[in-house]
Design a protein around this motif. Sequence first.
Motif: not given
Length: 148
Positions: A86, A89-91, A93
């Motif tokens: 997660a 994925t956040m980075y 994004r």
Amino acid sequence: MNSRIKMHAVLAASLVALFISGIAIGRLTARSAVSAAAKPAQTTSWTEAASGSLAADLQFDAAQQQQADAILAAVGSALNEDQENALFTMYLRMLKVHDAIESGVTLSAAQSTRLAASRGRLKNLIIERFPQKVSQSAILALEPSSGN
């Protein structure tokens, strides 16, 4: 003319009073730096916390505790992996946000330079923090997109 000056004075005084009351409330309700710094860091893992909680709630004997710990260890490992995925994925994004701002917002040259530097720092953080995921990811776009 006199009433207009009075109206502006009252408005200014009201704003000043509101500002001062905001500062006062903030100081009264904010945690002090000493108490925030004195708060001990969490040193127990999720697995240890869950194990202790279950043992206390269910009053496990030693054999039951051992069996539950094996289950919790597997779940804890999966949760850690989920958390890493997660975060990765956040980075990624956030890289896309940088790209979208670059292509969708009219920036000055100085702003574009700062945005590029910010994106570069984020890219380096991703590469340092997740080297295995970066090397394995076929869809990873660490380079700025061209409008996609």
